[in-house]
Write a protein that holds these residues in place. Sequence first.
Motif, PDB file in Angstrom:
ATOM      1  N   ALA A   1     -31.742  39.265  68.869  1.00 16.64           N
ATOM      2  CA  ALA A   1     -31.675  38.013  68.103  1.00 16.64           C
ATOM      3  C   ALA A   1     -31.380  36.821  69.018  1.00 16.64           C
ATOM      4  O   ALA A   1     -31.871  35.718  68.776  1.00 16.64           O
ATOM      5  CB  ALA A   1     -30.604  38.122  67.022  1.00 16.64           C
ATOM      6  N   ARG A   2     -30.586  37.041  70.070  1.00 11.05           N
ATOM      7  CA  ARG A   2     -30.254  35.949  70.985  1.00 11.05           C
ATOM      8  C   ARG A   2     -31.471  35.460  71.761  1.00 11.05           C
ATOM      9  O   ARG A   2     -31.478  34.348  72.281  1.00 11.05           O
ATOM     10  CB  ARG A   2     -29.168  36.396  71.962  1.00 11.05           C
ATOM     11  CG  ARG A   2     -27.787  36.555  71.331  1.00 11.05           C
ATOM     12  CD  ARG A   2     -26.719  36.819  72.372  1.00 11.05           C
ATOM     13  NE  ARG A   2     -25.413  36.937  71.764  1.00 11.05           N
ATOM     14  CZ  ARG A   2     -24.828  38.085  71.419  1.00 11.05           C
ATOM     15  NH1 ARG A   2     -25.461  39.230  71.667  1.00 11.05           N
ATOM     16  NH2 ARG A   2     -23.639  38.104  70.860  1.00 11.05           N
TER      17      ARG A   2
ATOM     18  N   ASP B   1     -26.689  29.512  73.121  1.00 10.67           N
ATOM     19  CA  ASP B   1     -27.669  29.641  72.036  1.00 10.67           C
ATOM     20  C   ASP B   1     -27.692  28.384  71.169  1.00 10.67           C
ATOM     21  O   ASP B   1     -28.760  27.894  70.784  1.00 10.67           O
ATOM     22  CB  ASP B   1     -27.340  30.847  71.161  1.00 10.67           C
ATOM     23  CG  ASP B   1     -27.507  32.160  71.904  1.00 10.67           C
ATOM     24  OD1 ASP B   1     -28.222  32.166  72.912  1.00 10.67           O
ATOM     25  OD2 ASP B   1     -26.892  33.150  71.492  1.00 10.67           O
TER      26      ASP B   1
ATOM     27  N   GLN C   1     -33.597  35.129  63.417  1.00  9.27           N
ATOM     28  CA  GLN C   1     -32.470  35.836  64.031  1.00  9.27           C
ATOM     29  C   GLN C   1     -31.717  36.672  63.009  1.00  9.27           C
ATOM     30  O   GLN C   1     -31.319  37.804  63.292  1.00  9.27           O
ATOM     31  CB  GLN C   1     -31.527  34.825  64.712  1.00  9.27           C
ATOM     32  CG  GLN C   1     -32.118  34.222  65.981  1.00  9.27           C
ATOM     33  CD  GLN C   1     -31.267  33.108  66.535  1.00  9.27           C
ATOM     34  OE1 GLN C   1     -31.091  32.072  65.895  1.00  9.27           O
ATOM     35  NE2 GLN C   1     -30.722  33.309  67.726  1.00  9.27           N
TER      36      GLN C   1
END
Length: 446
Positions: free
Chosen positions: A31-32, A310, A408
């Motif tokens: 997801a990052r 992020d 995400q």
Amino acid sequence: MEDPDNLNEHAMFDSLIKAPILSGLSRPDLARLVPSVAERCYAKGKTIFTAGSDASTLYLLVEGEVEVESRTGRQVIKDGYFGEEAILDYKSYFYQAKACSEKTRVLTFDGAESTNMVEGYPPLEKEFSYSLFRFEANSERIAAQPKRDRKSAQYIQRKERKTFLGWSLAFLVPLILYFLPLLNGISSDARIFISIFAATILMWVFKLVPDYVAGLLTVLVVLMLGVTPSSVILSGFQSSSFFMAMSIFVLSAVVVSSGLIYRVLLIFLRYTPPSKFLYNLVMTITGLLITPIMPSANGRIGLTTPLLSDMIRSLGYKPKGIEATRLAISTFFGVSLFSATFLTAKSINFVLFGMLPAQSQSGFQWFNWLLAASVAGIVSLILLVVMSALFFRSDEKPSCSSRHIDDQLRILGKLSQLEWGALAGIALLIIGIITTSIHKIQPAWI
């Protein structure tokens, strides 16, 4: 020509989930990557990159065909990845890549983020190194290619000089203190302890070894030299404060590895109105939420640093701009400003708690400690918000991509067993500590 606007909104998500190079990554790590991944389409004959150009992007072929031309000839690839030089940290590409089908669709990965991904999952580096031989068969020629210098020579020299100075002082200062005439009036054991403690402090200051190594080394040397009885030195390891600190560290390890904190941050971003003030407040509150369950400021900083990167990338801030700096300060103070507010926020708090008389300890359990320190914590939070608004003013506006956040969250999926376990552990700890007066169980054993 390149046409990124006609892509299916969910195609990128599906391609990212199925990408073979990412199969070894955890859901939170995957997801990052979303903010640094883009999907692109190329028409037939369009050159994607040329030999010798800056190797800044890794490509994953999703649809179509790509013709690769190198010193060994031409090849057509129908699946897999190319542009491995970016993830292996080479400065330039070894070959040329060109779209050779009517529609060629690829996922692009930022080179710096890809390199971080390899460092976190070593088998990938070997896989990409082997893959590069498909296009450049001469291993000696590959080995001779220059790589990027992530750290300048001046930085390395400064670090080496600092390390040399630190070790020199760690050896010399204890000797000077032991033979210092001013300390002749105290016992030999006391002089030895002062010398050992000075060496430990120097190891911490110059970061010569991990913090816990310096502390354990002090205990070991004191035991070996017989400065004081082992029952006195090791008594702290059987105290309730030690068991409570250790259990909090174990719980924090579960929370970090589960990805629960990262999920909470994404949910905050998803439902927070677009506002610079609110985004900074979210990062401060995130640090505040982590503080009582992770008794190490360094650990909290390490946990929130990827979240900060992020968020800066997701909001479109300049990496070294005013708003990025403001967000970094909000994050730093969020994880450090309230260390004294929560009993479980820092190891030194357990030491102070253990120094209190037995009758006072019962009156300063977790919740009562929080109440006593809440006034200072609230005043500090208000001052942080006011000073941040006064000193960080700019016209830079956030451009948060709700689609990225949705992707995400979709990658993270439902709460995993680890996340449920982390939630249960946190709930058990908080409820158990708050209700200590009812069940009479010491917080350390909860």
